[in-house]
Design an enzyme around this catalytic site. Structure first.
Site, PDB file in Angstrom:
ATOM      1  CD  GLU A 177      12.168  33.282 120.567  1.00  0.00           C
ATOM      2  OE1 GLU A 177      11.512  32.294 120.923  1.00  0.00           O
ATOM      3  OE2 GLU A 177      12.280  34.301 121.270  1.00  0.00           O
TER       4      GLU A 177
ATOM      5  CE1 TYR B 187      10.736  37.728 126.813  1.00  0.00           C
ATOM      6  CE2 TYR B 187      11.979  36.632 125.068  1.00  0.00           C
ATOM      7  CZ  TYR B 187      10.869  37.354 125.488  1.00  0.00           C
ATOM      8  OH  TYR B 187       9.903  37.701 124.588  1.00  0.00           O
TER       9      TYR B 187
ATOM     10  CD  GLU C  31       9.757  37.544 121.047  1.00  0.00           C
ATOM     11  OE1 GLU C  31       9.902  36.899 122.108  1.00  0.00           O
ATOM     12  OE2 GLU C  31       9.342  37.057 119.992  1.00  0.00           O
TER      13      GLU C  31
ATOM     14  CG  ASN D 121      13.349  37.543 120.226  1.00  0.00           C
ATOM     15  OD1 ASN D 121      13.413  38.645 119.669  1.00  0.00           O
ATOM     16  ND2 ASN D 121      12.491  36.623 119.875  1.00  0.00           N
TER      17      ASN D 121
ATOM     18  CG  HIS E 244       6.209  33.770 116.407  1.00  0.00           C
ATOM     19  ND1 HIS E 244       6.764  34.980 116.753  1.00  0.00           N
ATOM     20  CD2 HIS E 244       6.156  33.055 117.546  1.00  0.00           C
ATOM     21  CE1 HIS E 244       7.035  34.992 118.057  1.00  0.00           C
ATOM     22  NE2 HIS E 244       6.670  33.829 118.561  1.00  0.00           N
TER      23      HIS E 244
ATOM     24  NE  ARG F 121       9.675  40.053 115.759  1.00  0.00           N
ATOM     25  CZ  ARG F 121       9.676  39.016 116.601  1.00  0.00           C
ATOM     26  NH1 ARG F 121       9.288  39.163 117.849  1.00  0.00           N
ATOM     27  NH2 ARG F 121      10.094  37.841 116.205  1.00  0.00           N
TER      28      ARG F 121
HETATM   29  O1  IFM Z   1       5.903  34.138 123.993  1.00  0.00           O
HETATM   30  C1  IFM Z   1       7.176  33.877 123.544  1.00  0.00           C
HETATM   31  C2  IFM Z   1       7.315  34.261 122.092  1.00  0.00           C
HETATM   32  O2  IFM Z   1       6.390  33.609 121.297  1.00  0.00           O
HETATM   33  C3  IFM Z   1       8.697  33.919 121.590  1.00  0.00           C
HETATM   34  N1  IFM Z   1       9.722  34.449 122.447  1.00  0.00           N
HETATM   35  C4  IFM Z   1       9.596  34.229 123.863  1.00  0.00           C
HETATM   36  C5  IFM Z   1       8.214  34.643 124.334  1.00  0.00           C
HETATM   37  C6  IFM Z   1       8.085  34.406 125.854  1.00  0.00           C
HETATM   38  O3  IFM Z   1       8.254  33.065 126.153  1.00  0.00           O
END
Ligand code: IFM
Length: 484
Positions: free
Chosen positions: A169, A301, A376, A299, A124, A80
């Site tokens: 995002e 985290y 992600e 995504n 992006h 990706r």
């Molecule tokens: O690095 C970023 C990415 O560009 C978009 N999603 C979160 C990642 C980590 O912060």
């Protein structure tokens, strides 16, 4: 060896890794590329840590062949990456740049030759600066121009692309770019942020339609969202429940509902009535936004927690990670963030794999027919190269292991999640944090630009090769590809 039960993914599960143009390409003034808002922002004193910029980054623009060799050795099914709009259309309108287009054509050809499916993201975050000068995402015209750029990319890259992701995002583009100002273009205007939300949603719908006009209705179109898994401090407290509703509204539902249901959430419009009457949403817009998505990119985290604001705390600078002096949480003056318990990554983000399962399951519950893809997931840690020349990034391996296990938990709960992309293939320019925060499974030495596989890369290779989740301590070393 640790105790470990065998957990297996189906053979058609997609294993990939992800990057973004501004974070890795470098060559900022080469090949006819025009300036983007991130060039302007990162070159403005005080905006990024240590004044870092993406001018050189990982020099992927010149080293893409070596990087494909790494992906091939990693046994990735898919890669990706994002296209830099100002590289292929320097001013964001009018003439395209054949040299920029050729760069992506050769990259795609190289991936296909290596047996790796190209998954493209069209945006992006690197908006051509000239478009920002005309209002950027607050300007409806940007959505139409984005669709024209998408159409051209569909014509030039054609059916070689496996999945066309319109935006990455949009929450970050809108709120960090226009409300808290910690991302380019660095504006701090709540109204602008909401206009940006809508014009990004519209851009997605228009671009998806343009791509399918060129390549056919069966062309796979997607969008990637960073949905916020947020909990409330006290479910018994009505104020805390309302705080959660507000955050879920501006963070998640303001994207999910128009994209997947064709309407904006009424409560979000009400919460933000003091800022705007939303008259920038024109008749028919929500129908344009609502297009079938072959997969929804997710995504993930970390998680957050909110409560009703105590006196003087509401609408504070707290984004859950204490990162901004202006709040990205437009319309959420009554909300206070509660610090999450650790452990934390180098970003200060709490590590909470259960949040991954929770997110995937909740999406399935709301949208049972919608296939999902984790586009992600990963973690920044302060890695070091040890005397043996290796990077034993034990924490990252554990993070990946636990989050991938959480994806498997969701699958076992019946969620249609079809793939996983590790963020990131390479250490890279982490936006406002510059090169200080390293997310790669491959280390980049920023002096020499040498790539060094971390233990997480070796570990991920075993997973991609076997579809069996290896124990965190099962790192199988192989020879890594060398440059040239
Ligand atoms: O690095 C970023 C990415 O560009 C978009 N999603 C979160 C990642 C980590 O912060």
């Amino acid at each position: 060896m640790s105790k470990h039960t065998t957990r297996t993914f189906p053979s058609d599960f997609t294993w990939g890794s992800a990057t973004a143009a501004y974070q890795i390409e470098g060559a900022a003034r080469e090949g006819g590329r025009g300036p983007s808002i991130w060039d302007t922002y990162s070159h403005t004193p005080g905006r990024t840590l240590n004044g870092d910029t993406g001018d050189v980054a990982d020099d992927h623009y010149h080293r893409w062949q070596e990087d494909i060799a790494h992906m091939k050795e990693l046994v990735l099914d898919a890669y990706r990456f994002s296209i830099s709009w100002p590289r292929v259309q320097p001013g964001g309108r009018g003439e395209f740049n054949p040299e920029g287009i050729a760069f992506y054509q050769q990259l795609v050809a190289g991936l296909l030759e290596a047996g790796i499916k190209p998954v493209v993201t069209l945006y992006h975050w690197d908006l051509p600066q000239e478009l920002e000068d005309e209002g950027g995402w607050t300007n409806r015209e940007t959505a139409y121009l984005f669709a024209e750029y998408a159409r051209k990319m569909a014509q030039e890259l054609g059916s070689d692309i496996d999945v066309w992701t319109t935006l990455n995002e949009p929450w970050c583009s809108a709120y960090l770019g226009y409300a808290s100002g910690v991302h380019a273009p660095g504006r701090t205007e709540p109204l602008a942020a909401l206009q940006a939300v809508h014009h990004l949603n519209l851009a997605h719908g228009l671009a998806g339609r343009a791509i399918r006009e060129v390549l056919g209705e069966s062309t796979k179109v997607s969008i990637t969202l960073n949905l916020h898994v947020t909990r409330m401090l006290d479910p018994e407290n009505a104020g805390d429940r309302d705080a959660l509703r507000r955050i879920d509204g501006v963070a998640n539902r303001v994207f999910l509902q128009p994209l997947l249901e064709g309407a904006y959430p009424a409560d979000v419009m009400q919460d933000t009535a003091g800022i705007t009457d939303w008259s920038f949403v024109l008749e028919g817009d929500t129908d344009l936004i609502h297009i079938p998505l072959d997969v929804l990119g997710v995504n993930y985290y970390s998680t957050g927690m909110v409560r009703e604001a105590t006196e003087g705390q509401g609408g504070s600078d707290n984004d859950g990670h204490g990162n901004s002096s202006h709040s990205p949480w437009v319309g959420s003056e009554h909300v206070e963030w509660v610090k999450m318990p650790g452990p934390y990554t180098a970003m200060g983000w709490n590590i909470d794999p259960a949040g991954m399962t929770e997110l995937l399951v909740s999406l399935r519950d709301s949208y049972p027919q919608q296939p999902l893809m984790v586009t992600e997931n990963g973690a920044a840690f302060y890695d070091t190269v040890t005397d043996d020349g290796r990077v034993h990034d034990v924490e990252r391996v554990a993070y990946l292991h636990d989050h991938i296990a959480a994806v498997l938990d969701a699958r076992e709960a019946g969620v249609d999640v079809r793939g996983y992309f590790a963020w990131s293939l390479l250490d890279n320019f982490e936006w406002g944090w510059g090169y200080d925060r390293r997310f790669g499974i491959i280390r980049v030495d920023y002096e020499t630009l040498e790539r060094i596989w971390k233990d997480s890369a070796f570990w991920y290779r075993t997973l991609a090769r076997t579809n069996v989740l290896p124990a965190p301590d099962a790192v199988e070393y192989v020879e890594q590809p060398t440059a040239g």
